[in-house]
Design an enzyme around this catalytic site. Structure first.
Site, PDB file in Angstrom:
ATOM      1  N   PHE A 162      48.200 -24.378  15.913  1.00 34.08           N
ATOM      2  CA  PHE A 162      47.552 -23.185  16.073  1.00 34.08           C
ATOM      3  C   PHE A 162      47.477 -23.121  17.291  1.00 34.08           C
ATOM      4  CE2 PHE A 162      45.790 -20.267  12.379  1.00 34.08           C
ATOM      5  CZ  PHE A 162      46.809 -20.380  11.830  1.00 34.08           C
ATOM      6  N   GLN A 214      37.395  -9.764  18.648  1.00 36.79           N
ATOM      7  CA  GLN A 214      38.802 -10.563  18.880  1.00 36.79           C
ATOM      8  C   GLN A 214      39.919  -9.485  18.465  1.00 36.79           C
ATOM      9  OE1 GLN A 214      40.277 -14.020  16.222  1.00 36.79           O
ATOM     10  NE2 GLN A 214      40.000 -14.717  18.568  1.00 36.79           N
ATOM     11  N   HIS A 240      43.869  -9.578  17.638  1.00 36.68           N
ATOM     12  CA  HIS A 240      44.749 -10.459  17.231  1.00 36.68           C
ATOM     13  C   HIS A 240      46.095 -10.203  17.767  1.00 36.68           C
ATOM     14  CE1 HIS A 240      47.530 -12.955  14.905  1.00 36.68           C
ATOM     15  NE2 HIS A 240      46.512 -13.543  14.448  1.00 36.68           N
ATOM     16  N   LEU A 260      48.161  -7.784   9.391  1.00 36.63           N
ATOM     17  CA  LEU A 260      48.156  -8.793  10.226  1.00 36.63           C
ATOM     18  C   LEU A 260      49.483  -9.652   9.866  1.00 36.63           C
ATOM     19  CD1 LEU A 260      46.576 -10.781  11.860  1.00 36.63           C
ATOM     20  CD2 LEU A 260      46.252 -12.057  10.058  1.00 36.63           C
ATOM     21  N   GLU A 301      48.995 -16.042  12.722  1.00 41.01           N
ATOM     22  CA  GLU A 301      49.295 -17.037  13.810  1.00 41.01           C
ATOM     23  C   GLU A 301      50.290 -17.971  13.187  1.00 41.01           C
ATOM     24  OE1 GLU A 301      46.275 -16.987  16.501  1.00 41.01           O
ATOM     25  OE2 GLU A 301      46.306 -19.331  16.594  1.00 41.01           O
ATOM     26  N   ARG A 312      43.871 -16.639  21.337  1.00 35.36           N
ATOM     27  CA  ARG A 312      44.358 -15.366  21.212  1.00 35.36           C
ATOM     28  C   ARG A 312      43.990 -14.224  22.282  1.00 35.36           C
ATOM     29  NH1 ARG A 312      42.459 -15.401  14.804  1.00 35.36           N
ATOM     30  NH2 ARG A 312      44.232 -16.622  14.183  1.00 35.36           N
ATOM     31  N   HIS A 353      40.647  -7.695  14.927  1.00 36.89           N
ATOM     32  CA  HIS A 353      40.962  -8.650  13.944  1.00 36.89           C
ATOM     33  C   HIS A 353      39.444  -9.239  13.482  1.00 36.89           C
ATOM     34  CE1 HIS A 353      42.716 -11.605  11.501  1.00 36.89           C
ATOM     35  NE2 HIS A 353      42.206 -12.630  12.178  1.00 36.89           N
ATOM     36  N   ARG A 398      37.247 -16.772  19.422  1.00 36.68           N
ATOM     37  CA  ARG A 398      37.675 -17.646  18.291  1.00 36.68           C
ATOM     38  C   ARG A 398      38.869 -18.276  18.138  1.00 36.68           C
ATOM     39  NH1 ARG A 398      39.777 -17.181  12.794  1.00 36.68           N
ATOM     40  NH2 ARG A 398      40.061 -15.105  12.895  1.00 36.68           N
TER      41      ARG A 398
END
Ligand code: FAD
Ligand code: SF4
Ligand code: SF4
Lengths: 316, 557
Positions: free
Chosen positions: B113, B226, B228, B238, B241, B272, B336, B371
Site C-alpha cells: 500500500f 485527505q 484520495h 472510490l 489504493e 496519498r 476521502h 493518513r
C-alpha cells in the site's frame, strides 16, 4: 433525459391507504434511480421516505422494487429501466411489511439470519496465529460474504410468499458461509438444523434469488450445495432428501422417473398420514386419465444411464 | 428512562469493536446507530488493513512509515501503540471468521500500500471493510449486545461538567428519548459530506464530532483533510489504493507514468497527499484527460483483476461505464478522510469527563497530517477496543448521575421550532450543496489565504441562512427531511472549524498545502490545533506533538 417516476406512497400517519405519486424529472443519463429519488426528496417532495447510505452498492440499504422486481436503487441506471414512454415504477420490496413509502420492516429478515446461528464456532481454542487454510477456501467464502444483506432475494422469493416460516435465501446463504468454512467445527449440527422444516429442502429452485441478487451471491446455488453436503453426512431422513434419492434411484434403474413411486418414497413408506393425503390427487389424476403406468418399465438406453450413474458414484 | 453503563453512538467498526470489549468486561453496554450496523460506512473500505506480520517486517517499521506518512504530526506514542498492537488484533479478527486472502502456504497474504516500506496490508479481495463489519456484527449477535437500530443521536447530556447520556430519536416513530449512561463512546465515523463530491456515503455527516464539540470537548487537527488519488469523476466513488498496490499505473494524457516526477522511488505508491498533489498538478498544467488522469490496470491481466479487484471492476462499470479489463479508468483526487476529530488519549478518553471517542470521528492522533491507506480500519479496531475497555473501567469507578427530563423537552422544542418555520425557499439540500462546493473549491488540495478566507466568510453566511431553513414534511415517522436539516447543522459547524484551522496554519504539512506557505515549518507549526466551540465560532489553541524516537526529517518518496 426526461423520466417519469411512478412511486408507491404510504404514510402511516395520514390514515389513508397506499397510493401512487408521479414525479417527472429531467436528469442526466448516468443517473441511478437513487440519484433521481434523492433529487425528488431534495427538490420536489421532502416527504418521500427511503433508506440509503453508501450509494455504491455495498451497504445494502436501498433495495426496492423497480418495475416489479427487487433491485438496489443505487445500482440501477435509469436508462436501463425507463420504458419506451420514459416511465419507471418504484415500489417497496415484497414479502416485507411497509413502514412508510419505500421503507420496509426488516425485523423478520434479521431474525431469520439470527436463526442460523450466524457466527463461527471453531473446534477447540483458537491457534496462536491465524488458521492455516487454503486460499481457495477463503475465496469461496469471500464469494458468499459478498452478501450485503440487502433483502432483494428475500423480497422476491416465491416460497416465502406462501410460507412465512421459510428461512429464505439470505439466511440460508449465510448458513452456507459457515458450513463451507474449514475453520468451523459444527458443520454437521448446522446441517442437521438446516434439514428441518422451513430449511434447505423447502426451496423450489425457482431461480428468482439468483436473478435478483445484486452481488452475485447466487443463494439458490448455496442452498443446493447445502443439500448435497447434508446428504453426504447422512441427513437423508427428510422429505427433501428422500425425494432426491428416490428420483436418482428411479432414473438409475429405468432411465426415467417412476411417478408413482417417488411421492411414496419421499413421504416415507410408513408415513400413513401423508400417504392418505395423496389419495385425492391420485383420484383427480384418475379422472383426467393422467395416472402413470402401474408397471414401470425401463426405457431404451437405460443401461447407459445406469453406467453413467455408476461411474459418477465411483468418482465420488 | 432508558439506562446503560456504557452507551456507544455508532455501529461501524469502531463502535462495534468497543461494544465487544466492554461486553467482555461485563458492563451493561448498548449501541445506538442511525442505520442498521452493517449499513455503516466501514463496509465501503475496500483495500485492507495494516499489520506488521511479515517475517522481515516489524511494528517499528510500521510505526516509522506511519510517522513519516503523518508528516511528523502524529503523536509517536499513539502511533507505536497502534502498530505494536496491530498484529494481535488482526489475528483476532481472523479467528472470529474474517476470510482474509491467503498465501500459497495458507497464511495471511499481504499487499503493498502507499507510503509503506513493506507489503503489510491484509485484505479480503476488495471487500475488506464489508467482511470485517459483518463478522463484527456476528460477534455482537453472539454476545447479545443491545442495539438501538435506526436511532438518531441529537445531543449529549452534560450535567455539572460530566457527560452522562444522550437524547436520541427513534426514527421509526419520531419519538425522542433520553438515554442515561455513565460513559458515552462517540464512534460516528467521518464527515465526508461536508465536501461535494466525496468518496464518503450519504450518512457520513460528522454528527459525533459536532455533538462533542457543542458539548465542550475540543476537536483536534481538523484542517487535515485527505484527498484520495483515485475517485470517479461524477459520483466521487472510490477506486481502492489496492488497485495500485496490485500494480496499477497512473498515466497522463501523453501516456506518461508521471509519478516519476513527484516520487521517483515509490511512484504510484507514495503517500496519498503526494500522489494527489502530483495528479492535480498534471491536471492543472493541462496534461489531464477531461479533468482526470488515467488509472490503467490492463497489464495486470483478467485473472488477477477478477480475483482481487472484482468489485472495482463492477464499480467502474456501474458508475463510469468503463470496463477496467479493456480501458483505463479516468480518476481524480477526491475528498476521502478526516485526519482530525474529537481529541482523545490512548484509552479513548476525551477531555470532557464521561466522554470517549474512537474511529474516524476521533483524533488520538495516529494519522497526523496525512493518513496511510490501511491504517484507518486498523485504528477502528485497536482504539475501538481500547475505548471499550477504557469506558468499562471508568464506569466501575463512577456513580450514576441523575439526569433531568428537561433535556428531552429542550430537543422537542428545537424540533417544533424547526417545523414552525415558514417557507422562504431555503432548503437544507440547497445549502448543503453550496457548502460542499465551497469547501471543495476553497479548502481543497492546494490552499491560499485568499481562498480560505473566502470559505470562512461563506460558511458564516451559510450558518446565518441555516437559521431560516424550511422543513417541508412535518410527519414524525422516518422523517429524513428533518434529519437532513439537523445533519446540515452539524456539518456547518465542522466546515467552519476546518476552514478556520486551515486559514490559521501558515505552513504546508501533509494534506494541508498552502501555496503561500509552501514549506513545512517545524519551528512554528510542529503542533496540534485544538478548536473549542464558542458563540462566535471556533477558538483555536495549540498543543505540542509527542515525539519518542523519530525526529522530523525531510519527507521524500
Ligand atoms: C470508500 C472508502 C474506502 C475506504 N477504504 C479503506 C481501506 O481500505 N482501509 C482503511 O484502513 N480505511 C479505509 N477507509 C476509511 C475507513 O473505512 C473509515 O475511516 C472507517 O471505516 C470508519 O469507521 P468508524 O467505525 O469510525 O465509522 P463508520 O463505519 O462510518 O460508522 C459510523 C457509525 O455511526 C453512526 N452514526 C453516525 N451519526 C450518528 C447519529 N447522529 N446518531 C446515531 N448514530 C450515528 C452510523 O450509523 C454508523 O453506524 C475507507 C473509507 C471510504 C469512505
Ligand atoms: S430459488 Fe429457492 S430460495 Fe431462491 S427465490 Fe426460489 S424458492 Fe426462494
Ligand atoms: S444474497 Fe444477494 S440479494 Fe440476498 S441479501 Fe445477500 S446480497 Fe442481497
Amino acid at each position: 433525459m426526461q423520466v417519469s417516476f411512478k412511486v408507491r406512497r404510504f404514510d402511516p400517519e395520514a390514515g389513508k391507504p397506499p397510493y401512487y405519486d408521479q414525479y417527472t424529472l429531467d436528469v442526466p443519463d448516468y443517473f441511478t434511480v437513487l440519484d433521481a429519488l434523492l433529487q425528488v426528496r431534495d427538490e420536489v417532495d421532502g416527504s418521500l421516505a427511503l433508506r440509503c447510505s453508501c450509494r455504491s452498492a455495498i451497504c445494502g440499504s436501498c433495495a426496492m422494487h423497480i418495475n416489479g422486481h427487487a433491485h438496489l436503487a443505487c445500482k440501477s441506471r435509469i436508462q436501463n429501466f425507463a420504458s419506451k414512454t420514459g416511465e419507471i415504477v418504484v415500489e417497496p420490496m415484497g414479502n416485507m411489511p411497509v413502514i412508510k413509502d419505500l421503507v420496509v420492516e426488516m425485523k423478520p429478515f434479521w431474525s431469520k439470519v439470527q436463526a442460523v446461528t450466524p457466527w463461527l464456532i471453531p473446534e477447540g481454542p483458537p491457534p496462536q496465529r491465524e488458521y492455516v487454510v487454503p486460499n481457495s477456501a477463503m475465496l469461496e467464502l469471500a464469494g458468499v460474504m459478498n452478501c450485503i444483506m440487502c433483502g432483494c432475494c428475500v423480497s422476491d422469493c416465491t416460497v416465502l410468499t406462501v410460507d412465512k416460516s421459510f428461512l429464505a435465501p439470505a439466511a440460508l446463504a449465510k448458513a452456507y458461509r459457515f458450513v463451507a468454512d474449514p475453520r468451523d467445527g459444527v458443520s454437521e449440527e448446522r446441517l442437521r438444523e438446516l434439514s428441518k422444516r422451513s430449511g434447505i429442502w423447502d426451496c423450489t429452485r425457482c431461480f428468482e434469488c439468483v436473478q435478483q441478487c445484486p452481488k452475485n451471491v447466487a443463494p439458490m446455488e448455496r442452498i443446493l450445495a447445502l443439500r448435497a453436503k447434508a446428504m453426504e453426512v447422512g441427513f437423508t431422513n427428510n422429505i427433501g432428501s428422500r425425494h432426491s434419492e428416490s428420483i436418482a434411484r428411479s432414473v438409475k434403474h429405468s432411465g426415467w422417473l417412476d411417478e408413482l413411486r417417488v411421492p411414496i418414497e419421499s413421504a416415507g413408506l410408513f408415513n400413513i398420514k401423508a400417504l392418505i393425503g395423496y389419495i385425492p390427487v391420485g383420484f383427480r389424476a384418475l379422472v383426467k386419465g393422467k395416472v402413470p403406468p402401474i408397471i414401470h418399465r425401463p426405457r431404451p438406453g437405460a443401461d447407459s444411464v445406469k453406467r453413467i450413474f455408476e461411474k459418477l458414484e465411483v468418482r465420488k | 428512562m432508558l439506562q446503560h453503563d456504557v452507551l456507544i453512538i455508532g455501529a461501524g467498526l469502531a463502535g462495534m469493536r468497543a461494544a465487544y470489549e466492554a461486553k467482555k468486561k461485563n458492563v451493561d453496554v448498548a449501541i445506538i446507530s442511525k442505520v442498521h450496523p452493517v449499513r455503516s460506512h466501514s463496509a465501503a473500505a475496500q483495500g485492507g488493513i495494516n499489520a506488521a506480520l511479515g517475517e522481515n517486517d516489524s511494528w517499528e517499521n510500521h510505526s516509522f512509515d506511519t510517522v513519516k506518512g503523518s508528516d511528523y504530526l502524529g503523536d509517536q506514542d499513539a502511533v507505536e501503540t497502534l502498530c505494536r498492537e496491530a498484529p494481535a488484533d488482526i489475528i483476532e479478527l481472523e479467528n472470529m471468521g474474517v476470510a482474509f486472502n491467503r498465501r500459497e502456504d495458507g497464511k495471511l497474504a499481504q499487499r503493498p500500500f502507499g507510503g509503506a516500506g513493506f507489503a503489510r496490508t491484509c485484505f479480503v479481495s476488495d471487500i475488506t471493510g464489508q467482511v470485517i463489519l459483518h463478522v463484527m456484527y456476528e460477534q455482537l449477535l453472539k454476545m447479545g449486545v443491545q442495539v438501538y437500530e435506526e436511532w438518531f443521536c441529537l445531543s449529549l447530556i452534560v450535567e455539572n461538567g460530566v457527560c452522562c447520556g444522550v437524547v436520541a430519536m427513534d426514527m421509526l416513530t419520531g419519538k425522542l428519548e433520553a438515554i442515561r449512561s455513565k460513559a458515552v463512546i462517540m464512534a460516528t465515523g467521518g464527515l465526508g459530506r461536508v465536501y461535494h463530491p466525496t468518496t464518503n456515503g450519504l450518512i457520513c455527516t460528522g454528527d459525533g464530532m459536532s455533538l462533542a464539540y457543542r458539548a465542550g470537548s475540543p476537536l483536534m487537527d481538523m484542517e487535515f483533510v485527505q484527498f484520495h488519488p483515485t475517485t470517479l469523476k461524477t459520483s466521487g466513488v472510490l477506486i481502492t489504493e489496492g488497485a495500485r498496490g496490485e500494480g496499477g499505473y497512473l498515466v497522463n494524457a501523453k501516456g506518461e507514468r508521471f509519478m516519476g516526477r513527484y516520487a521517483p522511488q515509490r511512484m504510484e505508491l507514495a503517500a496519498r497527499d503526494v500522489v494527489s498533489r502530483g495528479e492535480q498538478t498534471e491536471i492543472d498544467e493541462g496534461r489531464g484527460v477531461d479533468e482526470c488522469i488515467l488509472l490503467d490496470l490492463r497489464h495486470l491481466g483478467k485473472e488477477l483483476i477478477m480475483q482481487k479487484l472484482g468489485q472495482i471492476r463492477e464499480l467502474a462499470l456501474d458508475y463510469a461505464d468503463i470496463d477496467a479489463l479493456k480501458e483505463p479508468i479516468p480518476v481524480r483526487p477526491g475528498m476521502h478522510y478526516q485526519m482530525g476529530g474529537v481529541k482523545t488519549d490512548a484509552q479513548g478518553k476525551a477531555p470532557l469527563p464521561g466522554l470517549f471517542a474512537a474511529g474516524e470521528c476521533a483524533c488520538v492522533s495516529v494519522h497526523g497530517a496525512n493518513r496511510l491507506g490501511g491504517n484507518s480500519l486498523l485504528e477502528t479496531v485497536v482504539f475501538g477496543r481500547r475505548a471499550g475497555a477504557g469506558a468499562a473501567d471508568y464506569v466501575n469507578d463512577v456513580p450514576a448521575t441523575a439526569v433531568s427530563e428537561s433535556a428531552v423537552a429542550e430537543e422537542e422544542k428545537r424540533i417544533k421550532s424547526l417545523f414552525a418555520r415558514e417557507d422562504r425557499g431555503e432548503t437544507a439540500a440547497k445549502l448543503r450543496l453550496e457548502m460542499g462546493t465551497t469547501m471543495k473549491a476553497n479548502v481543497g488540495i492546494f490552499r491560499t489565504r485568499e481562498n480560505l478566507a473566502k470559505a470562512v466568510d461563506k460558511i458564516k453566511e451559510l450558518k446565518e441562512r441555516y437559521k431560516g431553513v424550511h422543513i417541508q414534511h412535518k410527519g414524525r415517522v422516518f422523517n429524513t427531511n428533518l434529519l437532513a436539516a439537523i445533519e446540515l447543522g452539524f456539518m456547518l459547524d465542522l466546515a467552519e472549524v476546518i476552514s478556520t484551522g486551515a486559514l490559521a496554519r501558515q505552513e504546508s504539512r501533509g494534506a494541508h498545502s498552502r501555496m503561500d506557505f509552501p514549506q513545512r515549518d517545524d519551528n512554528n507549526w510542529l503542533k496540534h490545533t485544538l478548536a473549542f466551540c464558542t458563540a462566535d465560532g471556533p477558538r483555536l489553541e495549540y498543543r505540542p506533538v509527542t515525539i519518542t524516537r523519530w525526529q522530523p526529517e525531510r519527507r521524500t518518496y
